[in-house]
Write a protein that holds these residues in place. Structure first.
Motif, PDB file in Angstrom:
ATOM      1  N   LEU A 105      43.649  35.074  49.765  1.00 42.56           N
ATOM      2  CA  LEU A 105      44.910  35.754  50.048  1.00 42.56           C
ATOM      3  C   LEU A 105      45.612  36.152  48.752  1.00 42.56           C
ATOM      4  O   LEU A 105      46.124  37.259  48.618  1.00 42.56           O
ATOM      5  CB  LEU A 105      45.814  34.850  50.874  1.00 42.56           C
ATOM      6  N   PHE A 106      45.593  35.236  47.799  1.00 40.04           N
ATOM      7  CA  PHE A 106      46.216  35.495  46.500  1.00 40.04           C
ATOM      8  C   PHE A 106      45.568  36.711  45.841  1.00 40.04           C
ATOM      9  O   PHE A 106      46.254  37.627  45.375  1.00 40.04           O
ATOM     10  CB  PHE A 106      46.074  34.250  45.627  1.00 40.04           C
ATOM     11  N   MET A 107      44.230  36.739  45.831  1.00 43.00           N
ATOM     12  CA  MET A 107      43.548  37.862  45.209  1.00 43.00           C
ATOM     13  C   MET A 107      43.856  39.158  45.947  1.00 43.00           C
ATOM     14  O   MET A 107      43.980  40.212  45.334  1.00 43.00           O
ATOM     15  CB  MET A 107      42.031  37.638  45.188  1.00 43.00           C
ATOM     16  N   SER A 108      43.972  39.076  47.284  1.00 45.68           N
ATOM     17  CA  SER A 108      44.256  40.306  48.024  1.00 45.68           C
ATOM     18  C   SER A 108      45.633  40.834  47.652  1.00 45.68           C
ATOM     19  O   SER A 108      45.839  42.046  47.584  1.00 45.68           O
ATOM     20  CB  SER A 108      44.147  40.071  49.520  1.00 45.68           C
ATOM     21  N   THR A 109      46.582  39.931  47.351  1.00 43.33           N
ATOM     22  CA  THR A 109      47.893  40.452  46.949  1.00 43.33           C
ATOM     23  C   THR A 109      47.819  41.083  45.559  1.00 43.33           C
ATOM     24  O   THR A 109      48.622  41.958  45.239  1.00 43.33           O
ATOM     25  CB  THR A 109      48.995  39.371  46.953  1.00 43.33           C
ATOM     26  N   ILE A 110      46.853  40.648  44.743  1.00 48.55           N
ATOM     27  CA  ILE A 110      46.681  41.343  43.455  1.00 48.55           C
ATOM     28  C   ILE A 110      46.172  42.760  43.714  1.00 48.55           C
ATOM     29  O   ILE A 110      46.599  43.722  43.076  1.00 48.55           O
ATOM     30  CB  ILE A 110      45.745  40.575  42.515  1.00 48.55           C
ATOM     31  N   GLY A 111      45.250  42.880  44.699  1.00 50.04           N
ATOM     32  CA  GLY A 111      44.805  44.220  45.091  1.00 50.04           C
ATOM     33  C   GLY A 111      45.985  45.061  45.551  1.00 50.04           C
ATOM     34  O   GLY A 111      46.142  46.218  45.151  1.00 50.04           O
ATOM     35  N   VAL A 112      46.859  44.449  46.373  1.00 48.06           N
ATOM     36  CA  VAL A 112      48.057  45.146  46.854  1.00 48.06           C
ATOM     37  C   VAL A 112      48.922  45.580  45.672  1.00 48.06           C
ATOM     38  O   VAL A 112      49.475  46.682  45.650  1.00 48.06           O
ATOM     39  CB  VAL A 112      48.858  44.240  47.812  1.00 48.06           C
TER      40      VAL A 112
ATOM     41  N   PHE B 291      38.573  38.241  39.605  1.00 48.15           N
ATOM     42  CA  PHE B 291      38.089  39.221  40.581  1.00 48.15           C
ATOM     43  C   PHE B 291      36.574  39.232  40.622  1.00 48.15           C
ATOM     44  O   PHE B 291      35.970  39.297  41.693  1.00 48.15           O
ATOM     45  CB  PHE B 291      38.579  40.626  40.214  1.00 48.15           C
ATOM     46  N   MET B 292      35.962  39.194  39.445  1.00 44.71           N
ATOM     47  CA  MET B 292      34.501  39.237  39.391  1.00 44.71           C
ATOM     48  C   MET B 292      33.893  38.113  40.196  1.00 44.71           C
ATOM     49  O   MET B 292      32.948  38.319  40.956  1.00 44.71           O
ATOM     50  CB  MET B 292      34.021  39.152  37.943  1.00 44.71           C
ATOM     51  N   VAL B 293      34.421  36.889  40.020  1.00 43.86           N
ATOM     52  CA  VAL B 293      33.796  35.770  40.723  1.00 43.86           C
ATOM     53  C   VAL B 293      34.128  35.800  42.209  1.00 43.86           C
ATOM     54  O   VAL B 293      33.313  35.387  43.026  1.00 43.86           O
ATOM     55  CB  VAL B 293      34.157  34.391  40.124  1.00 43.86           C
ATOM     56  N   ILE B 294      35.295  36.324  42.576  1.00 45.40           N
ATOM     57  CA  ILE B 294      35.623  36.313  43.998  1.00 45.40           C
ATOM     58  C   ILE B 294      34.911  37.440  44.728  1.00 45.40           C
ATOM     59  O   ILE B 294      34.332  37.242  45.795  1.00 45.40           O
ATOM     60  CB  ILE B 294      37.147  36.377  44.193  1.00 45.40           C
ATOM     61  N   ILE B 295      34.904  38.634  44.134  1.00 45.84           N
ATOM     62  CA  ILE B 295      34.177  39.749  44.745  1.00 45.84           C
ATOM     63  C   ILE B 295      32.681  39.447  44.726  1.00 45.84           C
ATOM     64  O   ILE B 295      31.948  39.766  45.666  1.00 45.84           O
ATOM     65  CB  ILE B 295      34.475  41.050  43.981  1.00 45.84           C
TER      66      ILE B 295
END
Lengths: 309, 375
Positions: A105-112, B291-295
Motif C-alpha cells: 500500500l505504501f509503495m502504491s501511494t508513492i506511485g500515486v 520499487f525494484m524489489v517490490i515490482i
C-alpha cells in the motif's frame, strides 16, 4: 537577558514552524487511522491543492472578480479538485488493493505521488507561484521585557490558529458525527465494520477527502510561506518524523510531534549547528525520531502495538 | 513440450540441492551467461547492431548491472528478512565514499591524542570491497533499532540514516578530500595492472562482480542463515520461540545487505559515474531500489534483476517514445507525462500482481510445463 530573549525567540519560531509541519502530518494520521495506509502522497496533495488554488485565484482576479469572491471561489475550486482526487485514488488504487500488506500500500501511494505531481504540474504549470492569503510581516512582542523584543512572524501565528481550529474541527467530526463514528469503526476493524453495514469505500473516500482538505489548508499556509512550488512535496518527508514521534494513529500526537520537531530542530540548529558545520535541520528530526522510537516504539501518543501469535 | 522435467531423476543429494534442479533452467542460464559474457563483448567490439554506438552499454546495461546488484542487496533486507529500509541510497553512498577515501589514502589527524592515523592509497578492488565492509558495519549500527521497531516505523527510522549521510557527505569536507565543489573524481580503475577504461571493460567488470555476488546471495538465502531471515520475516515471535536469535538474524541481514549495496554504490560511483556528488545517492535512489524489489518480487533474487530492468528501462523508453514518434512535445511536458505513466504503471502492477514479476515468472513456468497439452 539577551541570551534568554534569543532562546525564547528561537523556541517560539521553532514551535510555530512545528505547527506547520503538524498541518501536513495531520493528513497522514487521518488516512493511516482509517485505512492503515501510510500515505506518501500527502506532500503531493498539498502541492496539487496549492497549485489549483493559486492558479484559480490568479485567473479570477485577472478577470476582475473582487478579492474575497476570488478567494471563496478559488478555495471551492481547489476543494472540488481534492474531492475528485480522493475519489480517483479510492476507486482505482486503494479500493482494489484492500487487504494487501502495508508495504504494498505504501509503495502504491508513492506511485500515486508520481501521478499527482506529474498531473498537477502539467495542468497548472510548474513555476513558483506566490500566494498572499495571510500577512507575512514580522511582529515584535515583549519589547518591555527584552531589549529589541522577540520577533514573531505573523504568518506563523495564523498557521497555529488554523491548526488549532482544524484539530478542534476534526476532533468534533470524529467524536460527534455519525460519519465520524463510522470512521472510527472502520479504523478499528474494517471487516467488522463492513459486516455491520458501514459502506467502506464511502468511508475511505471521506477519509481521503478529509486528508485532501487538510492538504488544502496546509497549502494555504505553506504556499504563503514559500510560494506554491514543487519543493512543497518534500514537506511529506519533513512530516514523517513528526508522525513517528507523535505516533502514527494519534491526532494530538501529530500536533505534539510537530511542536517537538519544530522546536528541537531550530534549537539544535542555533546552538549545535555552528560547531558541527550547520544545516543539521536536514536530519535532526529523523535522529530525534529514532531516539524516541528506541524508547517508545509506538511513538509518544500512538496506540500500544500488541502482538498476538 | 520443451519445458518438462519428466525423466530427470535426482540420484544424489547434491543434485537435489542444486540451485537450478531442472536441466532446461540450467541450459537457459548457460545461454544467458554466454550471451552476457561472450556475446555482448563480441558484438560491442565489432560494433554490430544494437551495439553500433556505446549508448546501449552506457545508458542501459551498465546502470542495470549495478542497480541489479544494489537491488539484490535491498531484497535480502526487505524481501528475505522483512525489515523495510528506506536507507539503501545512504548505504550506496557509504560504500562509494569509503571506497573513495581508501583508494585515495586515509589520513585522520588525531591531534588531541598526539598522533595521526594514515593509510596509504589502496588498490581499487580492495577499496571497493572494503567500502562494502564499512557499509556493512554502518548497516549493523543502523540495524540495531530494528530489534525494537517494526514495519513502517522502522522504514521511517532508516530514513535517519539516509538524511544523516546525505548531510555528512555534503557538509564534512574530510570525506571529499576538501574538494571545493563537493564533487569528487574516482581514481583510475587499475586492477592488478589492468586499466579498466572502455565501456565494455567496465561492463565486464560489473558483470563479473554481479555474477559472483548474485551467486553468493542465492546460496546465502538457501542456507541456514537465509532460512533464519525468512523465519523472522514471516513471524518474528514464532521464530524466536523455535530458537532463532532475532539479534543475530536481523543484524546479519543488515550486514550482508549493506555490504552488497555498498559494493554496488562503490561501483556506481567508480565505474559508472566517474565523478559524483552526494545527490547521486539521495532518497530518490532509495525509493527506486525499493520499487525494484517490490515490482520484481520480494524474496526473489531473480525478481531483483527483472525489477531493476523494469524500473530502469521504462522511464528511458517513456522518454524516447515521443521523440521517436515525432510528437512535438516540450521536454517539460514529456517529463510530466513520464511521471504520470510511470506512477500509473506502478499502481497497475501492484494491483494486478502484488507479488511482483517473480510470481508472474513462476506462474509462467507452471503454464509452460503443461504447454501445449492440457494434462
Amino acid at each position: 537577558m539577551i541570551a534568554l530573549g534569543q532562546f525564547l525567540e528561537v523556541l517560539i519560531g521553532g514551535l510555530m514552524s512545528g505547527v506547520l509541519y503538524s498541518l501536513v502530518a495531520l493528513g497522514f494520521v487521518l488516512i493511516f487511522k482509517a485505512s492503515g495506509v501510510f500515505n506518501f502522497a500527502q506532500g503531493a496533495m498539498v502541492l496539487l491543492a496549492g497549485l489549483a488554488l493559486v492558479r484559480a485565484l490568479d485567473l479570477l482576479v485577472a478577470n476582475g472578480f473582487p478579492l474575497w469572491a476570488a478567494i471563496v471561489l478559488g478555495i471551492g475550486f481547489s476543494a472540488v479538485i481534492m474531492a475528485t482526487t480522493a475519489w480517483l485514488i479510492e476507486r482505482f488504487v486503494i479500493g482494489p488493493l484492500v487487504n494487501q500488506d502495508g508495504l504494498t500500500l505504501f509503495m502504491s501511494t508513492i506511485g500515486v505521488t508520481f501521478v499527482i505531481e506529474g498531473a498537477a504540474e502539467m495542468i497548472f504549470g510548474s513555476d513558483v507561484y506566490p500566494l498572499r492569503l495571510f500577512p507575512t510581516d514580522a511582529w515584535f512582542v515583549l519589547e518591555g521585557l527584552f531589549p529589541g523584543g522577540i520577533l514573531v512572524n505573523k504568518l506563523d501565528v495564523w498557521g497555529a490558529l488554523i491548526a488549532g481550529i482544524l484539530v478542534a474541527g476534526l476532533a468534533l467530526f470524529f467524536q460527534r458525527t455519525k460519519t465520524g463514528r463510522a470512521l472510527r469503526a472502520v479504523a478499528d476493524d474494517h471487516l467488522a465494520a463492513h459486516s455491520v453495514g458501514i459502506p467502506i469505500s464511502w468511508i475511505w473516500f471521506v477519509v481521503w477527502l478529509a486528508a485532501g482538505l487538510v492538504a488544502l489548508v496546509a497549502a494555504t499556509v505553506w504556499g504563503t510561506k514559500l510560494g506554491v512550488q514543487f519543493s512543497i512535496t518534500f514537506l511529506a518527508l519533513k512530516a514523517l518524523p513528526v508522525l513517528i514521534i507523535g505516533g502514527l494513529t494519534s491526532i494530538p500526537g501529530a500536533i505534539a510531534g510537530g511542536l517537538i520537531v519544530g522546536a528541537g530542530e531550530k534549537i539544535a540548529e542555533v546552538y549545535l549547528g555552528p560547531s558541527i558545520g550547520g544545516g543539521i535541520e536536514y536530519w535532526f528530526a529523523y535522529v530525534l525520531a529514532l531516539a524516541v522510537l528506541l524508547v517508545r516504539p509506538q511513538g509518544l501518543f500512538g496506540e500500544r502495538i500488541i502482538e498476538r501469535v | 513440450m520443451l519445458y518438462r522435467e519428466a525423466g530427470q531423476f535426482k540420484t544424489t543429494y547434491a543434485e537435489d540441492m542444486a540451485i537450478f534442479p531442472i536441466s532446461q533452467d540450467r541450459i537457459a542460464l548457460a545461454v544467458l551467461l554466454g550471451i552476457a559474457f561472450i556475446g555482448v563483448p563480441l558484438l560491442a567490439t565489432f560494433h554490430i547492431w544494437p551495439f553500433g554506438s556505446d549508448y546501449l552499454l552506457w545508458a542501459i546495461l551498465l546502470p542495470f548491472l549495478i542497480l541489479a546488484l544494489a537491488a539484490i542487496g535491498t531484497n535480502i533486507l526487505v524481501g528475505y528478512c522483512g525489515q523495510i529500509s528506506l536507507g539503501s541510497g545512504a548505504f550506496m553512498a557509504i560504500g562509494a565514499y569509503s571506497a573513495y577515501k581508501l583508494a585515495t589514502g586515509v589520513h585522520i589527524p588525531l591531534a588531541w591524542l598526539g598522533f595521526a592515523v594514515s593509510i596509504p592509497p589502496l588498490p581499487v578492488l580492495a577499496s571497493i570491497l572494503l567500502g562494502g565492509l564499512i557499509a556493512a558495519g554502518v548497516g549493523i549500527l543502523f540495524g540495531i533499532p530494528s530489534l525494537r521497531i517494526k514495519g513502517l516505523y522502522l522504514a521511517v527510522a532508516t530514513l535517519a540514516a539516509q538524511f544523516f549521510f546525505d548531510w555528512a557527505f555534503l557538509r564534512i569536507p574530510w570525506f571529499t578530500n576538501y574538494a571545493p565543489s563537493g564533487s569528487v573524481n574516482a581514481p583510475a580503475l587499475d586492477f592488478f595492472g589492468l586499466i579498466v577504461q572502455s565501456p565494455i571493460e567496465r561492463y565486464l567488470l560489473c558483470l563479473l562482480l554481479l555474477t559472483l555476488m548474485a551467486l553468493l546471495a542465492k546460496n546465502l538465502v538457501r542456507s541456514n542463515l537465509g532460512r533464519q531471515w525468512m523465519a523472522i520475516r514471516d513471524m518474528d515471535i514464532a521464530a524466536e520461540l523455535i530458537g532463532i536469535r532475532p539479534l543475530y538474524a536481523k543484524l546479519t541481514a543488515f550486514a550482508v545487505s549493506s555490504f552488497i549495496v555498498g559494493v554496488a554504490g562503490a561501483l556506481w560511483a567508480f565505474v559508472y559515474l566517474g565523478s559524483w556528488e552526494p545527490l547521486a545517492f539521495s532518497i530518490d535512489r532509495s525509493l527506486q531500489l525499493l520499487f525494484m524489489v517490490i515490482i520484481g518480487g520480494l524474496g526473489s533474487i531473480m525478481g531483483s534483476f527483472v525489477g531493476a530492468a523494469f524500473i530502469l528501462i521504462v522511464p528511458i523508453m517513456l522518454n524516447l517514445i515521443p521523440t521517436e514518434l515525432g510528437v512535438p512535445l516540450s521536454t517539460e511536458t514529456i517529463t510530466h507525462f513520464e511521471f504520470i505513466i510511470f506512477g500509473s504503471l506502478i499502481c497497475y502492477l501492484l494491483i494486478k500482481e502484488p507479488h511482483g514479476f517473480a510470481r508472474l515468472i513462476s506462474i509462467g513456468k507452471e503454464k509452460l510445463r503443461l504447454w501445449p497439452f492440457p494434462y
